[in-house]
Design a protein around this motif. Structure first.
Motif: not given
Lengths: 185, 185, 185, 185
Positions: A61-70, A94-101, A103-107
C-alpha cells in the motif's frame, strides 16, 4: 494531482495529523495511517545470495501510494527528536522497495514525486527537530526526490498545534500554494 | 561493572555488531539483540485519562538492562541516516518506561548510566551520521545520562568495518579505556 | 606532495595548531598563520556591474597556497561553536577568489585538492562542533573538493589537547596515512 | 522596549537587511551596521597572566547595544553556510566582553535579552542554514539568552527576498507579535 499524506503518529487526531489537515484543507488527498497497517521492520538481505524476500504485510500500500502520488507528505510526531518508530520502519523498508523486481519503475517515479515534511514535537522542535529535517534531506537526496518544504510545529497536549502561530501561518501558506498548483493544472 | 550492548541491526554479525565486539573485546558484557525480542511500537497515551497501559511483550528485558547496567552501548546500523526502526521503537518506548509505576527508580538510575553510541553506515557516515549523533545527544540530555563517546564507522558489505582504520583505532582506544575502568574498580 | 596548513587561531601555539603539528609531524608542509596576514573581509560585489575589485592585502598568499597544494588542512579553534572569525573572513573571500580573472584555474585545481579539518574547542566539541563539520562539508561540496577527514579535539588551557586521547589517536592515524601516501608517490 | 538589529552584511540594502526591515516595519528600533564599525578580531588572552587588554575600536557600541536592548536581532547573510566573517568577529569578541571589568553587568543583562536570528542565503538556506541555527542556539544557550525565533530566507540577487513567500509570511507574523508586545507594555 494526487497527494498522499503518510501519518506516523501512534495517536488518533494527533497534533501532527492536525497540522497535515491544515496543510491539506480543501485539497483532494488520501491519508495512510501507518499505525493501522501491518508493516514489518526491514530485514536487510542486500548482501544475501537470494536478496530480499517478499514480505507478507501491507507494505504494498505504501509502494502503491508512492507510485501514484505527485506529492507525498511525511507527517510525524517528533518522538525522541526523530520520526516515530512506526514511520522509521516504513522508511527503512524503502531499501527493499527500490530493489523489488515487482516495481521496477519506483525509483524513476520518485524523481518527480515532491516531498513535504510535517513534524510536531513538544521539546523545542524548531531547534531540536533540525537533525530530523537534515535526515529527511539526506533521504530525499538519495532518492533524488525534490524536497519542497517542511514545517516544524510545537505542541504537547492534544490540539495544542492550533496555538503555534508560526506553524499555522506556514501551513496556511502551503495550503494556498497547493491550491494554486491544482487550479493551474 | 555491568555493561549492556543493545544491538539494533536486522542482520546477524552486522558491521555495527562487529564494531561493538571490537569495543567490548575482553570486557565482560551482555548483548541484547533487539530484533530477537518482541517489542511493540509506543502507543502514546500520555494524555489519556488512564495513562499508559501495560504492554505484553519483551520490553521489560530492556528496562531490566537499563536498571542493572553501568554502561549501555547503543549499537545500530545507520539506515536512511538514522538509527534502525527496530532500535527506534525500543527508544520510543522509553516515554512509557520512565512513567511506568513498576519501575519508579528508572529515571534516577539513568543519571549515572553512561551511554556510548556505535553507528555504522555506508553513505558517508562520518558526515551524514552527524544528525543521528545530535539526536542521541538530545535523548541523553533529556534523560540526564552522561554521553561519554561515540564512533561512526563506514561499511557496506558484511565485515567491511575491519577496513575502517579510524573506527577500528577509536574502538581500540575505547576498549583500552573500558579495561582500565574495570581494573581500577 | 604539497601540504598547507591554514592556522586560524588568534594565539600562538594554540591547541588547534598543536593538533596540526601532531597530524603533520615528520610530513613536509608549510603553515599559513592567518592572523599574521592582512586579510580584508569580503565585500560582496557579485551583483555589481563592475564585479569584484582587486583588494590590496595578503589574500593572494591564500590563493597561491590553494593553487599549489595537494592537501589543505583547515585548522581552527572552535570559537562560539564555529570557525574563528579570522578564518571565516578567509573563507568568505573564496567567493571573490573563484571569480578572480587572474586565477582562472583555481576552481578546477580545487577538484583534486584534498581537505582536512582540525578543530579544537572547550565546550563539548565532539557534539557541539558537529554543525561546524557540516558547514565545512557544504563548503567542500560546493567547491567539489574531496573532504577526506576531520578531527574534533577538546582542550581549554594551552597544551590541553595532549590529554584528549581520542584526538591524539586520530591524529597519529592520520599522520601514518599521510606518511604512507608520501612514500608511495 | 528597545530593539537593536545587528546587520552583518557586506552590502548596503542586502536581502538580510531587507528581511530585518520587514520584521521591524513600524517597530521602533536602531540598526548597527557592523561593516561600518571598526571591530578587531578577538585576541584570545583568556589564559594570559594579564588577561584581555582593552582594544581601541568600536566594539563598545556593540556592548552598549547589548546592555540597553530588550531584543537583539542578529541579521546576517549566509556566506559559505554560516554567518558572515564580519559578524563572526563581532560574536568572537563576546569572549572578551563578558570578562570585561568595565561591564560587570553584561552577563546578567543578557539573561533577559531576547535573541532573534534572520539569515538569508542563496543555496538551499532552509536546509543548509540549519547548522548555523544550531550554532546560534549553542551561543544563546551558553549566554542563557532566550532564543525566541529565527527566519531562514532564500535570495540571490538584490531584492530577491521579497519573492520568498514563506520568509515574508514569517516576517509578517513576527512583526505582528512585536507590535503586540509593544502595545501591551
Amino acid at each position: 494531482m494526487n497527494i498522499t499524506a503518510f501519518i506516523g503518529s501512534s495517536r488518533q487526531h494527533s497534533n501532527s495529523e492536525l497540522l497535515a489537515d491544515y496543510v491539506l484543507e480543501g485539497v483532494p488527498h488520501q491519508k495512510l495511517i501507518i499505525k493501522d497497517l501491518n508493516i514489518q521492520p526491514i530485514h536487510d538481505l542486500r548482501h544475501d545470495a537470494q536478496g530480499f524476500q517478499i514480505v507478507d504485510d501491507d507494505y504494498d500500500q505504501i509502494i502503491h501510494a508512492l507510485l501514484t502520488s505527485d506529492i507525498v507528505v511525511f507527517t510525524t510526531p517528533i518522538y525522541w527528536y526523530s520520526m516515530s518508530g512506526i514511520m522509521k520502519n516504513m522508511v527503512d523498508r524503502l531499501s527493499h522497495a527500490i530493489r523489488d523486481e515487482r516495481f521496477p519503475q519506483l525509483k524513476e517515479k520518485l524523481l518527480t514525486t515532491e516531498a513535504i515534511v510535517l513534524a510536531v514535537g513538544g521539546d523545542e522542535p524548531k531547534i531540536k527537530g533540525l537533525p530530523l529535517i537534515q535526515q529527511f534531506q539526506y533521504i530525499f537526496n538519495f532518492l533524488n526526490m525534490p524536497f519542497s518544504s517542511y514545517i516544524l510545529g510545537e505542541a504537547n497536549k492534544p490540539g495544542d498545534i492550533a496555538n503555534d502561530e508560526q506553524a499555522v501561518a506556514q501551513a496556511a501558506l502551503l495550503n494556498k500554494q497547493l491550491k494554486t498548483m491544482i487550479s493551474t493544472l
